[in-house]
Design a protein around this motif. Structure first.
Motif, PDB file in Angstrom:
ATOM      1  N   LYS A 198       0.828  -1.206   0.000  1.00  0.00           N
ATOM      2  CA  LYS A 198       0.000   0.000   0.000  1.00  0.00           C
ATOM      3  C   LYS A 198       0.865   1.259   0.000  1.00  0.00           C
ATOM      4  CE  LYS A 198      -3.839  -2.204   2.368  1.00  0.00           C
ATOM      5  NZ  LYS A 198      -4.640  -2.261   3.606  1.00  0.00           N
ATOM      6  N   LEU A 199       1.925   1.266   0.797  1.00  0.00           N
ATOM      7  CA  LEU A 199       2.823   2.423   0.817  1.00  0.00           C
ATOM      8  C   LEU A 199       3.511   2.607  -0.526  1.00  0.00           C
ATOM      9  CD1 LEU A 199       4.426   2.074   4.347  1.00  0.00           C
ATOM     10  CD2 LEU A 199       2.826   3.825   3.590  1.00  0.00           C
ATOM     11  N   ASN A 200       3.925   1.504  -1.132  1.00  0.00           N
ATOM     12  CA  ASN A 200       4.548   1.588  -2.454  1.00  0.00           C
ATOM     13  C   ASN A 200       3.582   2.192  -3.469  1.00  0.00           C
ATOM     14  OD1 ASN A 200       6.804   0.429  -1.355  1.00  0.00           O
ATOM     15  ND2 ASN A 200       6.504  -1.568  -2.297  1.00  0.00           N
ATOM     16  N   GLU A 201       2.324   1.806  -3.386  1.00  0.00           N
ATOM     17  CA  GLU A 201       1.314   2.357  -4.293  1.00  0.00           C
ATOM     18  C   GLU A 201       1.140   3.853  -4.064  1.00  0.00           C
ATOM     19  OE1 GLU A 201      -1.558   2.689  -7.236  1.00  0.00           O
ATOM     20  OE2 GLU A 201      -0.101   1.104  -6.851  1.00  0.00           O
ATOM     21  N   LEU A 202       1.134   4.264  -2.809  1.00  0.00           N
ATOM     22  CA  LEU A 202       1.007   5.692  -2.515  1.00  0.00           C
ATOM     23  C   LEU A 202       2.215   6.476  -3.035  1.00  0.00           C
ATOM     24  CD1 LEU A 202      -0.438   5.598   1.108  1.00  0.00           C
ATOM     25  CD2 LEU A 202      -1.610   6.327  -0.969  1.00  0.00           C
ATOM     26  N   ILE A 203       3.404   5.915  -2.880  1.00  0.00           N
ATOM     27  CA  ILE A 203       4.609   6.572  -3.392  1.00  0.00           C
ATOM     28  C   ILE A 203       4.536   6.688  -4.901  1.00  0.00           C
ATOM     29  CG2 ILE A 203       7.106   6.299  -3.706  1.00  0.00           C
ATOM     30  CD1 ILE A 203       7.142   5.095  -0.844  1.00  0.00           C
ATOM     31  N   GLU A 204       4.112   5.622  -5.556  1.00  0.00           N
ATOM     32  CA  GLU A 204       3.983   5.648  -7.017  1.00  0.00           C
ATOM     33  C   GLU A 204       2.952   6.677  -7.471  1.00  0.00           C
ATOM     34  OE1 GLU A 204       5.385   4.084  -9.731  1.00  0.00           O
ATOM     35  OE2 GLU A 204       6.934   3.405  -8.350  1.00  0.00           O
ATOM     36  N   ALA A 205       1.881   6.836  -6.723  1.00  0.00           N
ATOM     37  CA  ALA A 205       0.799   7.719  -7.124  1.00  0.00           C
ATOM     38  C   ALA A 205       1.130   9.197  -6.901  1.00  0.00           C
ATOM     39  CB  ALA A 205      -0.473   7.365  -6.359  1.00  0.00           C
ATOM     40  N   HIS A 206       2.018   9.476  -5.963  1.00  0.00           N
ATOM     41  CA  HIS A 206       2.348  10.865  -5.644  1.00  0.00           C
ATOM     42  C   HIS A 206       3.454  11.350  -6.569  1.00  0.00           C
ATOM     43  CE1 HIS A 206       3.444  14.414  -3.352  1.00  0.00           C
ATOM     44  NE2 HIS A 206       2.283  14.275  -2.721  1.00  0.00           N
ATOM     45  N   THR A 207       3.173  12.407  -7.299  1.00  0.00           N
ATOM     46  CA  THR A 207       4.115  12.878  -8.324  1.00  0.00           C
ATOM     47  C   THR A 207       5.410  13.426  -7.745  1.00  0.00           C
ATOM     48  OG1 THR A 207       3.027  15.033  -8.335  1.00  0.00           O
ATOM     49  CG2 THR A 207       2.294  13.412  -9.978  1.00  0.00           C
ATOM     50  N   LYS A 208       5.389  13.954  -6.533  1.00  0.00           N
ATOM     51  CA  LYS A 208       6.587  14.544  -5.947  1.00  0.00           C
ATOM     52  C   LYS A 208       7.391  13.559  -5.106  1.00  0.00           C
ATOM     53  CE  LYS A 208       4.361  18.979  -5.828  1.00  0.00           C
ATOM     54  NZ  LYS A 208       3.522  19.804  -4.998  1.00  0.00           N
ATOM     55  N   ALA A 209       6.848  12.387  -4.889  1.00  0.00           N
ATOM     56  CA  ALA A 209       7.532  11.413  -4.037  1.00  0.00           C
ATOM     57  C   ALA A 209       8.665  10.736  -4.791  1.00  0.00           C
ATOM     58  CB  ALA A 209       6.544  10.363  -3.544  1.00  0.00           C
ATOM     59  N   SER A 210       9.708  10.417  -4.038  1.00  0.00           N
ATOM     60  CA  SER A 210      10.841   9.704  -4.614  1.00  0.00           C
ATOM     61  C   SER A 210      10.598   8.204  -4.474  1.00  0.00           C
ATOM     62  CB  SER A 210      12.124  10.079  -3.876  1.00  0.00           C
ATOM     63  OG  SER A 210      13.180   9.235  -4.261  1.00  0.00           O
ATOM     64  N   ASN A 211      10.686   7.497  -5.591  1.00  0.00           N
ATOM     65  CA  ASN A 211      10.481   6.047  -5.515  1.00  0.00           C
ATOM     66  C   ASN A 211      11.798   5.301  -5.303  1.00  0.00           C
ATOM     67  OD1 ASN A 211      11.669   6.265  -7.990  1.00  0.00           O
ATOM     68  ND2 ASN A 211      10.044   5.257  -9.141  1.00  0.00           N
ATOM     69  N   GLN A 212      12.852   6.022  -4.972  1.00  0.00           N
ATOM     70  CA  GLN A 212      14.159   5.393  -4.747  1.00  0.00           C
ATOM     71  C   GLN A 212      14.185   4.572  -3.468  1.00  0.00           C
ATOM     72  OE1 GLN A 212      16.919   8.617  -4.864  1.00  0.00           O
ATOM     73  NE2 GLN A 212      16.672   8.952  -7.055  1.00  0.00           N
ATOM     74  N   ILE A 213      13.264   4.838  -2.571  1.00  0.00           N
ATOM     75  CA  ILE A 213      13.274   4.114  -1.297  1.00  0.00           C
ATOM     76  C   ILE A 213      12.119   3.122  -1.175  1.00  0.00           C
ATOM     77  CG2 ILE A 213      14.536   5.906  -0.062  1.00  0.00           C
ATOM     78  CD1 ILE A 213      11.843   6.763   1.131  1.00  0.00           C
ATOM     79  N   VAL A 214      11.550   2.717  -2.283  1.00  0.00           N
ATOM     80  CA  VAL A 214      10.413   1.799  -2.262  1.00  0.00           C
ATOM     81  C   VAL A 214      10.770   0.481  -1.568  1.00  0.00           C
ATOM     82  CG1 VAL A 214       8.925   0.384  -3.717  1.00  0.00           C
ATOM     83  CG2 VAL A 214       9.186   2.799  -4.209  1.00  0.00           C
ATOM     84  N   ASP A 215      11.925  -0.077  -1.846  1.00  0.00           N
ATOM     85  CA  ASP A 215      12.326  -1.363  -1.253  1.00  0.00           C
ATOM     86  C   ASP A 215      13.251  -1.179  -0.060  1.00  0.00           C
ATOM     87  OD1 ASP A 215      10.845  -2.882  -3.031  1.00  0.00           O
ATOM     88  OD2 ASP A 215      12.431  -2.834  -4.538  1.00  0.00           O
ATOM     89  N   ILE A 216      13.048  -0.140   0.684  1.00  0.00           N
ATOM     90  CA  ILE A 216      13.935   0.197   1.788  1.00  0.00           C
ATOM     91  C   ILE A 216      13.881  -0.836   2.921  1.00  0.00           C
ATOM     92  CG2 ILE A 216      12.340   1.610   3.107  1.00  0.00           C
ATOM     93  CD1 ILE A 216      14.634   3.647   3.370  1.00  0.00           C
TER      94      ILE A 216
END
Length: 139
Positions: A79-97
């Motif tokens: 769910k958090l990964n989906e929110l990060i993907e959906a937010h245009t200003k969020a950095s997806n570099q930490i998705v698998d943190i």
């Protein structure tokens, strides 16, 4: 998708053991055990019955609770990964943190603490004086 027998059993067991009915049943069991004490002269065997039973149940519950926690954590991460993907200003570099070591997480946390830059600038640019957003920090 079909659950395995263990998955199905674990889900039902965790659901039941977290219910009021399970608590009431366990309480009644303890009261019945305590009530039978005088009939068994509070013997060692009488004490071993409850000690052994609770030890076995506790041992097995550890695994069921851990399985439930793993499932919940995975769902929350998705769910958090989906929110990060959906937010245009969020950095997806930490998705698998979550796969990093504790030390690596501490380093990234310190970077975010030091780096007021991007996020503070964005907040100031977009802030609304009437917006009372709550920014709690968890450590």
């Amino acid at each position: 998708m079909k659950n395995s027998f263990f998955d199905s059993f674990a889900d039902k067991a965790v659901y039941f053991t977290g219910s009021a009915g399970a608590f009431i049943a366990a309480s009644i069991l303890v009261l019945v055990w305590a009530g039978t004490g005088p009939f068994f002269n509070f013997s060692e065997e009488w004490q071993i019955v409850i000690n052994t039973g609770t030890t076995i149940i506790t041992f097995l519950m550890v695994f069921l609770i851990q399985k439930a926690q793993n499932k919940d954590s995975k769902a929350i991460q998705i769910k958090l990964n989906e929110l990060i993907e959906a937010h245009t200003k969020a950095s997806n570099q930490i998705v698998d943190i979550e796969d990093l070591t504790e030390e690596e997480l501490d380093k990234i946390h310190k970077l975010y603490e030091k780096n007021d830059g991007f996020w503070k600038k964005q907040e100031k640019a977009e802030s609304n004086p009437d917006d009372k957003a709550c920014n709690y920090r968890y450590k």
